[in-house]
Enzyme design. Structure first.
Site, PDB file in Angstrom:
ATOM      1  N   GLY A   1     -15.674   2.857 -16.541  1.00  0.00           N
ATOM      2  CA  GLY A   1     -14.344   2.296 -16.277  1.00  0.00           C
ATOM      3  C   GLY A   1     -14.308   1.258 -15.175  1.00  0.00           C
ATOM      4  O   GLY A   1     -13.319   1.162 -14.464  1.00  0.00           O
TER       5      GLY A   1
ATOM      6  N   HIS B   1     -15.012   1.823  -1.559  1.00  0.00           N
ATOM      7  CA  HIS B   1     -13.947   0.909  -1.109  1.00  0.00           C
ATOM      8  C   HIS B   1     -12.920   1.621  -0.221  1.00  0.00           C
ATOM      9  O   HIS B   1     -11.791   1.171  -0.097  1.00  0.00           O
ATOM     10  CB  HIS B   1     -13.252   0.260  -2.319  1.00  0.00           C
TER      11      HIS B   1
ATOM     12  N   ARG C   1       1.605   1.702  -3.520  1.00  0.00           N
ATOM     13  CA  ARG C   1       0.448   2.182  -4.277  1.00  0.00           C
ATOM     14  C   ARG C   1       0.164   3.651  -4.025  1.00  0.00           C
ATOM     15  O   ARG C   1      -0.166   4.390  -4.943  1.00  0.00           O
ATOM     16  CB  ARG C   1      -0.775   1.314  -3.969  1.00  0.00           C
TER      17      ARG C   1
ATOM     18  N   ASP D   1      -7.875   6.142  -4.839  1.00  0.00           N
ATOM     19  CA  ASP D   1      -6.703   6.960  -5.180  1.00  0.00           C
ATOM     20  C   ASP D   1      -6.862   8.458  -4.937  1.00  0.00           C
ATOM     21  O   ASP D   1      -5.880   9.210  -4.991  1.00  0.00           O
ATOM     22  CB  ASP D   1      -6.284   6.703  -6.638  1.00  0.00           C
TER      23      ASP D   1
ATOM     24  N   SER E   1     -15.034  -3.009 -14.382  1.00  0.00           N
ATOM     25  CA  SER E   1     -15.267  -4.310 -15.020  1.00  0.00           C
ATOM     26  C   SER E   1     -16.605  -4.910 -14.582  1.00  0.00           C
ATOM     27  O   SER E   1     -17.028  -5.929 -15.111  1.00  0.00           O
ATOM     28  CB  SER E   1     -14.131  -5.277 -14.680  1.00  0.00           C
TER      29      SER E   1
ATOM     30  N   ASN F   1     -16.925   2.380 -21.281  1.00  0.00           N
ATOM     31  CA  ASN F   1     -15.828   1.457 -20.994  1.00  0.00           C
ATOM     32  C   ASN F   1     -15.055   1.187 -22.273  1.00  0.00           C
ATOM     33  O   ASN F   1     -15.629   1.132 -23.351  1.00  0.00           O
ATOM     34  CB  ASN F   1     -16.365   0.133 -20.422  1.00  0.00           C
TER      35      ASN F   1
ATOM     36  N   TYR G   1       0.828  -1.212   0.000  1.00  0.00           N
ATOM     37  CA  TYR G   1       0.000   0.000   0.000  1.00  0.00           C
ATOM     38  C   TYR G   1       0.862   1.261   0.000  1.00  0.00           C
ATOM     39  O   TYR G   1       0.468   2.282  -0.567  1.00  0.00           O
ATOM     40  CB  TYR G   1      -1.019  -0.042   1.158  1.00  0.00           C
TER      41      TYR G   1
HETATM   42  P1  OAD Z   1     -11.004  -3.420 -12.962  1.00  0.00           P
HETATM   43  O1  OAD Z   1      -9.551  -3.371 -13.109  1.00  0.00           O
HETATM   44  O2  OAD Z   1     -11.626  -4.722 -12.588  1.00  0.00           O
HETATM   45  O3  OAD Z   1     -11.701  -2.948 -14.304  1.00  0.00           O
HETATM   46  C1  OAD Z   1     -11.295  -1.801 -14.996  1.00  0.00           C
HETATM   47  C2  OAD Z   1     -12.218  -1.630 -16.179  1.00  0.00           C
HETATM   48  O4  OAD Z   1     -11.878  -0.438 -16.852  1.00  0.00           O
HETATM   49  C3  OAD Z   1     -12.140  -2.756 -17.205  1.00  0.00           C
HETATM   50  O5  OAD Z   1     -13.455  -3.082 -17.652  1.00  0.00           O
HETATM   51  C4  OAD Z   1     -11.327  -2.142 -18.349  1.00  0.00           C
HETATM   52  O6  OAD Z   1     -11.674  -2.715 -19.593  1.00  0.00           O
HETATM   53  C5  OAD Z   1     -11.749  -0.693 -18.254  1.00  0.00           C
HETATM   54  N1  OAD Z   1     -10.796   0.314 -18.744  1.00  0.00           N
HETATM   55  C6  OAD Z   1      -9.442   0.280 -18.755  1.00  0.00           C
HETATM   56  N2  OAD Z   1      -8.930   1.449 -19.179  1.00  0.00           N
HETATM   57  C7  OAD Z   1      -9.999   2.255 -19.443  1.00  0.00           C
HETATM   58  C8  OAD Z   1     -10.123   3.605 -19.888  1.00  0.00           C
HETATM   59  N3  OAD Z   1      -9.072   4.379 -20.143  1.00  0.00           N
HETATM   60  N4  OAD Z   1     -11.383   4.098 -20.035  1.00  0.00           N
HETATM   61  C9  OAD Z   1     -12.476   3.345 -19.767  1.00  0.00           C
HETATM   62  N5  OAD Z   1     -12.403   2.068 -19.354  1.00  0.00           N
HETATM   63  C10 OAD Z   1     -11.186   1.532 -19.169  1.00  0.00           C
HETATM   64  O7  OAD Z   1     -11.377  -2.252 -11.922  1.00  0.00           O
HETATM   65  P2  OAD Z   1     -12.667  -2.101 -11.015  1.00  0.00           P
HETATM   66  O8  OAD Z   1     -13.897  -2.503 -11.733  1.00  0.00           O
HETATM   67  O9  OAD Z   1     -12.609  -0.751 -10.432  1.00  0.00           O
HETATM   68  O10 OAD Z   1     -11.309  -3.767  -5.037  1.00  0.00           O
HETATM   69  O11 OAD Z   1     -12.357  -3.162  -9.877  1.00  0.00           O
HETATM   70  C11 OAD Z   1     -13.252  -3.266  -8.808  1.00  0.00           C
HETATM   71  C12 OAD Z   1     -12.518  -3.633  -7.558  1.00  0.00           C
HETATM   72  O12 OAD Z   1     -11.708  -4.807  -7.772  1.00  0.00           O
HETATM   73  C13 OAD Z   1     -11.488  -2.603  -7.103  1.00  0.00           C
HETATM   74  O13 OAD Z   1     -12.051  -1.552  -6.379  1.00  0.00           O
HETATM   75  C14 OAD Z   1     -10.581  -3.427  -6.242  1.00  0.00           C
HETATM   76  C15 OAD Z   1     -10.426  -4.620  -7.145  1.00  0.00           C
HETATM   77  O14 OAD Z   1     -10.070  -5.799  -6.545  1.00  0.00           O
HETATM   78  C16 OAD Z   1     -10.636  -4.022  -3.917  1.00  0.00           C
HETATM   79  O15 OAD Z   1      -9.434  -3.954  -3.806  1.00  0.00           O
HETATM   80  C17 OAD Z   1     -11.539  -4.377  -2.770  1.00  0.00           C
END
Ligand code: OAD
Length: 267
Positions: free
Chosen positions: A200, A132, A77, A117, A202, A226, A74
Site C-alpha cells: 500500500g 515518518h 488529521r 496514524d 506508491s 498494491n 494536523y
Molecule cells: P501514497 O498515497 O503515495 O500511496 C498509496 C498507495 O496505496 C498507492 O500506490 C495506491 O495505489 C495504493 N492503495 C490505495 N488503496 C489501497 C488499498 N486499499 N490496498 C492496497 N493499496 C492501496 O502513500 P505513501 O506511499 O504512504 O509523507 O506516501 C508516502 C509518503 O508521502 C507519506 O508518508 C507522506 C506522503 O507525502 C509525508 O508526509 C512526509
C-alpha cells in the site's frame, strides 16, 4: 483477488520458510479504514496531495509562515484518525507478527511504516518502526520536549507550548531528516531479512521507496501488495494486485494452512 490465488500460495510458502520478514507499509493500508491516501493513480479525487499543497502544509517553512493553518491541518488529521478503526489488513499484520515471532524469534518480523496514524498498533502490531514519525506525539519547537497528544490542548491555534515555543506534531515534514532510531532499526531489520513485503505504498517518497532495492541487494525475496501498479511492480519477485484489506488476511490464512498450525488467538 481470485486471479492471484496462485501468487498468494507462492508468497505464503516463502513466509513459511522465511527466517526474518520486513513489511513496509504506506497510506494504502489505511485506505480501507477510511483515511485518504496522498496520491491516487485512479484519480478518484480524494487523495490529499491532489486537494492540498504539501509545501503549504508539510514543511517547516509552512509551519513558520502559517503555524495556525498547519496546526489546524494536523488537528483535522488526527481527528480523522481517531474516528476510524483498523481494518482487516492491519489485523492480519498483527497476526503475522505474533505467528512469526512465536515460531521463530522476536527478530523474525519488523513492520516499518510511513503512516503516522497509529492504526497498526491498534490493529495488534507490537514492534512498529514509524519512519515518518507519529501524529500521536507533539513537541515544543523551543525545547524539543515531547508530549502525548492527550496532554496537548487544542483550544487555540497554534498551540503555545508554555516554554516560549509552539507545539508541533512529531511527524517528518518534507526536507526534514527521518528519526535516527527508526532508520537504525530499519537498517538492522533489512540486514537480516530474507523476505520483504511492500504494502500500500506508491514507492515514490525517499528513502522509504528505496528499501525494497536495499532488501533485494542484500539477498531478500521481494513482494508488492498494491491496488495499483507502482514503479516497483515490475521489479519485485511477486506482485499481488488488490486491496491490502483482502490480500493480507488471505495471505496470512494461507501461510498458516501451509504451515499446519492453528490460528493464534487475539490478545
Ligand atoms: P501514497 O498515497 O503515495 O500511496 C498509496 C498507495 O496505496 C498507492 O500506490 C495506491 O495505489 C495504493 N492503495 C490505495 N488503496 C489501497 C488499498 N486499499 N490496498 C492496497 N493499496 C492501496 O502513500 P505513501 O506511499 O504512504 O509523507 O506516501 C508516502 C509518503 O508521502 C507519506 O508518508 C507522506 C506522503 O507525502 C509525508 O508526509 C512526509
Amino acid at each position: 483477488m481470485a486471479d492471484c490465488a496462485g501468487e498468494i500460495d507462492r508468497v505464503a510458502r516463502w513466509l513459511c520458510e522465511a527466517k526474518s520478514v520486513v513489511v513496509l507499509t504506506g497510506a494504502g493500508v489505511s485506505a480501507e479504514s477510511g483515511l485518504a491516501t496522498f496520491r491516487d493513480p485512479s484519480e478518484h479525487g480524494d487523495a490529499l496531495w491532489s486537494k492540498y499543497d504539501p509545501m503549504e502544509l508539510a514543511t517547516i517553512g509552512a509551519f513558520e509562515r502559517d503555524p495556525e493553518l498547519v496546526t489546524r491541518w494536523y488537528h483535522w488529521r488526527f481527528t480523522k484518525c481517531a474516528e476510524v478503526e483498523p481494518n482487516p489488513g492491519h489485523h492480519a499484520l498483527g497476526e503475522l507478527e505474533r505467528w512469526l515471532t512465536q515460531r521463530r524469534s522476536p527478530e523474525a518480523f519488523t513492520l516499518v511504516t510511513q503512516n503516522i496514524d497509529g492504526l497498526h498498533q491498534r490493529g495488534g502490531s507490537r514492534r512498529v518502526v514509524e519512519l515518518h514519525g507519529t501524529i500521536h506525539t507533539w513537541r515544543c519547537t523551543k525545547t524539543g520536549r515531547e508530549r502525548p497528544l492527550a496532554d496537548v490542548s487544542f483550544d487555540r491555534f497554534p498551540v503555545a507550548s508554555g516554554h516560549g515555543g509552539m507545539m508541533r506534531p512529531c511527524v517528518v515534514w518534507f526536507g526534514e531528516a527521518l528519526p535516527e532510531e527508526a532508520l537504525a532499526l530499519t537498517d538492522a531489520a533489512l540486514e537480516r531479512c530474507d523476505l520483504f513485503l511492500s504494502v500500500g505504498t506508491s514507492s515514490t517518497v525517499q528513502p522509504a521507496a528505496s528499501l525494497v532495492e536495499v532488501a533485494r541487494q542484500r539477498g531478500a525475496k521481494t513482494v508488492e501488495i498494491n491496488r495499483d501498479a507502482t514503479p516497483i511492480t515490475d521489479h519485485v519477485d511477486a506482485a499481488l494486485p488488490g486491496v491490502s484489506g483482502e490480500i493480507l488476511p488471505a495471505l496470512v490464512r494461507r501461510t498458516k494452512e501451509l504451515a499446519g498450525t492453528p490460528p493464534i488467538a487475539d490478545t
